[in-house]
Design a protein around this motif. Structure first.
Motif, PDB file in Angstrom:
ATOM      1  N   ARG A  27      -1.634 -12.543  -5.312  1.00  0.00           N
ATOM      2  CA  ARG A  27      -3.694 -12.444  -6.689  1.00  0.00           C
ATOM      3  C   ARG A  27      -3.377 -10.820  -6.439  1.00  0.00           C
ATOM      4  NH1 ARG A  27      -7.520 -15.212  -9.219  1.00  0.00           N
ATOM      5  NH2 ARG A  27      -7.116 -16.896  -8.823  1.00  0.00           N
ATOM      6  N   CYS A  28      -3.010  -9.877  -7.846  1.00  0.00           N
ATOM      7  CA  CYS A  28      -3.174  -8.799  -7.582  1.00  0.00           C
ATOM      8  C   CYS A  28      -4.707  -8.078  -7.994  1.00  0.00           C
ATOM      9  CB  CYS A  28      -2.414  -8.095  -8.340  1.00  0.00           C
ATOM     10  SG  CYS A  28       0.046  -8.369  -7.476  1.00  0.00           S
ATOM     11  N   HIS A  29      -5.155  -7.862  -7.456  1.00  0.00           N
ATOM     12  CA  HIS A  29      -6.370  -7.118  -6.814  1.00  0.00           C
ATOM     13  C   HIS A  29      -6.760  -5.665  -7.893  1.00  0.00           C
ATOM     14  CE1 HIS A  29      -8.395 -11.142  -5.417  1.00  0.00           C
ATOM     15  NE2 HIS A  29      -7.489 -10.900  -4.736  1.00  0.00           N
ATOM     16  N   THR A  30      -5.542  -4.981  -7.665  1.00  0.00           N
ATOM     17  CA  THR A  30      -5.665  -3.955  -8.760  1.00  0.00           C
ATOM     18  C   THR A  30      -4.270  -3.300  -8.062  1.00  0.00           C
ATOM     19  OG1 THR A  30      -5.481  -2.343  -5.888  1.00  0.00           O
ATOM     20  CG2 THR A  30      -7.903  -2.998  -7.419  1.00  0.00           C
ATOM     21  N   GLU A  31      -3.746  -2.170  -8.616  1.00  0.00           N
ATOM     22  CA  GLU A  31      -2.704  -1.870  -9.032  1.00  0.00           C
ATOM     23  C   GLU A  31      -2.414  -1.612  -7.815  1.00  0.00           C
ATOM     24  OE1 GLU A  31      -1.701   1.866 -11.751  1.00  0.00           O
ATOM     25  OE2 GLU A  31      -2.429   0.910 -13.197  1.00  0.00           O
ATOM     26  N   ARG A  32      -2.490  -1.218  -6.886  1.00  0.00           N
ATOM     27  CA  ARG A  32      -2.311  -0.895  -5.065  1.00  0.00           C
ATOM     28  C   ARG A  32      -2.558  -2.774  -4.082  1.00  0.00           C
ATOM     29  NH1 ARG A  32       1.465   2.508  -6.374  1.00  0.00           N
ATOM     30  NH2 ARG A  32       1.091   4.236  -7.551  1.00  0.00           N
ATOM     31  N   HIS A  33      -2.822  -2.832  -4.736  1.00  0.00           N
ATOM     32  CA  HIS A  33      -3.759  -3.787  -3.108  1.00  0.00           C
ATOM     33  C   HIS A  33      -3.804  -5.121  -4.115  1.00  0.00           C
ATOM     34  CE1 HIS A  33      -5.586  -5.634   0.116  1.00  0.00           C
ATOM     35  NE2 HIS A  33      -7.186  -6.241  -1.163  1.00  0.00           N
ATOM     36  N   ALA A  34      -3.138  -6.694  -3.055  1.00  0.00           N
ATOM     37  CA  ALA A  34      -3.412  -8.027  -3.558  1.00  0.00           C
ATOM     38  C   ALA A  34      -3.445  -8.606  -2.339  1.00  0.00           C
ATOM     39  CB  ALA A  34      -2.129  -8.137  -3.687  1.00  0.00           C
ATOM     40  N   THR A  35      -4.442 -10.393  -2.533  1.00  0.00           N
ATOM     41  CA  THR A  35      -4.591 -10.933  -1.687  1.00  0.00           C
ATOM     42  C   THR A  35      -3.049 -12.350  -1.904  1.00  0.00           C
ATOM     43  OG1 THR A  35      -6.136 -12.581  -2.962  1.00  0.00           O
ATOM     44  CG2 THR A  35      -6.580 -10.322  -1.384  1.00  0.00           C
ATOM     45  N   GLY A  66       3.991  -2.313  -7.518  1.00  0.00           N
ATOM     46  CA  GLY A  66       3.491  -1.355  -7.009  1.00  0.00           C
ATOM     47  C   GLY A  66       2.388  -1.397  -5.908  1.00  0.00           C
ATOM     48  N   VAL A  67       2.363  -2.579  -5.611  1.00  0.00           N
ATOM     49  CA  VAL A  67       1.184  -3.314  -4.317  1.00  0.00           C
ATOM     50  C   VAL A  67       1.914  -2.777  -2.820  1.00  0.00           C
ATOM     51  CG1 VAL A  67       0.535  -4.840  -3.349  1.00  0.00           C
ATOM     52  CG2 VAL A  67       0.823  -5.558  -5.892  1.00  0.00           C
ATOM     53  N   THR A  68       0.943  -1.564  -2.470  1.00  0.00           N
ATOM     54  CA  THR A  68       1.311  -1.445  -1.028  1.00  0.00           C
ATOM     55  C   THR A  68       0.470  -1.564   0.097  1.00  0.00           C
ATOM     56  OG1 THR A  68      -0.275   0.677  -1.910  1.00  0.00           O
ATOM     57  CG2 THR A  68       1.548   1.272  -1.900  1.00  0.00           C
ATOM     58  N   SER A  69      -0.623  -3.038  -0.346  1.00  0.00           N
ATOM     59  CA  SER A  69      -1.560  -3.449   0.285  1.00  0.00           C
ATOM     60  C   SER A  69      -1.673  -4.658   0.812  1.00  0.00           C
ATOM     61  CB  SER A  69      -2.272  -2.702   1.249  1.00  0.00           C
ATOM     62  OG  SER A  69      -3.507  -2.789   0.656  1.00  0.00           O
ATOM     63  N   ILE A  70      -1.957  -6.014   1.426  1.00  0.00           N
ATOM     64  CA  ILE A  70      -1.663  -7.515   1.010  1.00  0.00           C
ATOM     65  C   ILE A  70      -3.165  -7.723   2.270  1.00  0.00           C
ATOM     66  CG2 ILE A  70      -0.855  -9.845   1.033  1.00  0.00           C
ATOM     67  CD1 ILE A  70       1.778  -8.262  -0.432  1.00  0.00           C
ATOM     68  N   GLY A  71      -4.145  -8.549   1.755  1.00  0.00           N
ATOM     69  CA  GLY A  71      -4.544  -9.266   2.616  1.00  0.00           C
ATOM     70  C   GLY A  71      -4.893 -10.357   2.786  1.00  0.00           C
ATOM     71  N   LEU A  85       0.210 -15.390   9.138  1.00  0.00           N
ATOM     72  CA  LEU A  85      -0.322 -14.649   9.140  1.00  0.00           C
ATOM     73  C   LEU A  85       0.291 -13.398  10.058  1.00  0.00           C
ATOM     74  CD1 LEU A  85      -3.167 -14.617   7.539  1.00  0.00           C
ATOM     75  CD2 LEU A  85      -1.411 -13.990   6.713  1.00  0.00           C
ATOM     76  N   GLN A  86       0.216 -13.361  11.700  1.00  0.00           N
ATOM     77  CA  GLN A  86       1.413 -12.409  12.677  1.00  0.00           C
ATOM     78  C   GLN A  86       2.698 -12.523  12.350  1.00  0.00           C
ATOM     79  OE1 GLN A  86      -1.099 -14.606  16.036  1.00  0.00           O
ATOM     80  NE2 GLN A  86      -3.142 -13.152  15.432  1.00  0.00           N
ATOM     81  N   LYS A  87       3.308 -13.945  12.578  1.00  0.00           N
ATOM     82  CA  LYS A  87       4.431 -13.837  12.447  1.00  0.00           C
ATOM     83  C   LYS A  87       5.073 -12.916  11.082  1.00  0.00           C
ATOM     84  CE  LYS A  87       5.065 -18.452  14.927  1.00  0.00           C
ATOM     85  NZ  LYS A  87       5.222 -19.867  14.358  1.00  0.00           N
ATOM     86  N   LEU A 104      -1.731  -6.417   5.411  1.00  0.00           N
ATOM     87  CA  LEU A 104      -0.706  -5.587   6.018  1.00  0.00           C
ATOM     88  C   LEU A 104       0.048  -4.426   5.128  1.00  0.00           C
ATOM     89  CD1 LEU A 104       2.458  -6.112   7.290  1.00  0.00           C
ATOM     90  CD2 LEU A 104       3.000  -7.725   5.083  1.00  0.00           C
ATOM     91  N   HIS A 105       0.586  -3.217   5.208  1.00  0.00           N
ATOM     92  CA  HIS A 105       0.358  -2.617   4.237  1.00  0.00           C
ATOM     93  C   HIS A 105       1.949  -2.007   3.831  1.00  0.00           C
ATOM     94  CE1 HIS A 105      -3.268  -0.738   4.454  1.00  0.00           C
ATOM     95  NE2 HIS A 105      -3.817  -1.763   4.792  1.00  0.00           N
ATOM     96  N   LYS A 106       2.745  -2.129   2.869  1.00  0.00           N
ATOM     97  CA  LYS A 106       4.157  -2.267   2.523  1.00  0.00           C
ATOM     98  C   LYS A 106       5.083  -1.129   3.419  1.00  0.00           C
ATOM     99  CE  LYS A 106       6.812  -0.463  -1.295  1.00  0.00           C
ATOM    100  NZ  LYS A 106       7.155  -0.331  -2.616  1.00  0.00           N
ATOM    101  N   PRO A 107       5.639  -1.212   4.196  1.00  0.00           N
ATOM    102  CA  PRO A 107       6.702  -0.352   5.154  1.00  0.00           C
ATOM    103  C   PRO A 107       6.556   0.968   4.186  1.00  0.00           C
ATOM    104  CG  PRO A 107       7.581  -2.757   5.234  1.00  0.00           C
ATOM    105  CD  PRO A 107       6.555  -2.355   3.670  1.00  0.00           C
ATOM    106  N   ASN A 108       7.138   1.943   5.158  1.00  0.00           N
ATOM    107  CA  ASN A 108       6.765   3.469   5.217  1.00  0.00           C
ATOM    108  C   ASN A 108       6.144   3.859   3.902  1.00  0.00           C
ATOM    109  OD1 ASN A 108       8.948   3.534   6.917  1.00  0.00           O
ATOM    110  ND2 ASN A 108      10.148   2.466   5.009  1.00  0.00           N
ATOM    111  N   SER A 109       4.709   3.219   3.420  1.00  0.00           N
ATOM    112  CA  SER A 109       4.013   3.470   2.301  1.00  0.00           C
ATOM    113  C   SER A 109       2.878   4.247   2.811  1.00  0.00           C
ATOM    114  CB  SER A 109       2.778   2.194   2.184  1.00  0.00           C
ATOM    115  OG  SER A 109       2.110   2.043   3.183  1.00  0.00           O
ATOM    116  N   GLY A 110       3.016   5.219   4.370  1.00  0.00           N
ATOM    117  CA  GLY A 110       2.046   5.881   4.235  1.00  0.00           C
ATOM    118  C   GLY A 110       0.579   5.167   5.170  1.00  0.00           C
ATOM    119  N   THR A 111      -0.005   4.343   4.686  1.00  0.00           N
ATOM    120  CA  THR A 111      -0.554   3.664   5.913  1.00  0.00           C
ATOM    121  C   THR A 111      -0.619   2.831   7.131  1.00  0.00           C
ATOM    122  OG1 THR A 111      -1.493   3.473   3.262  1.00  0.00           O
ATOM    123  CG2 THR A 111      -2.531   1.951   4.592  1.00  0.00           C
TER     124      THR A 111
END
Length: 112
Positions: A27-35, A66-71, A85-87, A104-111
């Protein structure tokens, strides 16, 4: 590809031999964050289906949107879901109202 609109859903089936075992949802909550969430039939627990389905959805999210973080979160009594989730390299961030929280942040997203 354009970034997803807020609250856009991406659903995936978890199946084996055409037998529906569960689902995974982004579920994309913003252009950059999803769950992400997932549900699996009890008779399919412990076989790696949820871990694999989450991995596939993460690849989709990080390569086609364009998602860079997922909760994520899971029921406090469901420690196996926390291991899924940990795996998949989610980081435990604490609890809110008793629910374990991960991100979780996208690899190489700088976060971090």
């Amino acid at each position: 590809m354009p970034a997803p609109a807020a609250s856009q859903l991406t659903d995936g089936r978890i199946a084996a031999d055409d037998d529906l075992l569960g689902m995974v949802r982004l579920r994309c909550h913003t252009e950059r964050h999803a769950t992400i969430s997932y549900l699996l039939r009890e008779d399919s627990w412990g076989r790696g289906y949820a871990t694999q389905a989450v991995a596939c959805m993460l690849r989709h999210a990080f390569t086609t949107t364009g998602v860079t973080s997922i909760g994520a979160r899971h029921h406090p009594d469901n420690t196996a879901s926390g291991r899924v989730l940990q795996k998949n390299k989610f980081i435990y961030r604490g609890t809110r109202a008793g629910w374990p929280l991960y991100d979780l942040h996208k690899p190489n997203s700088g976060t971090p």
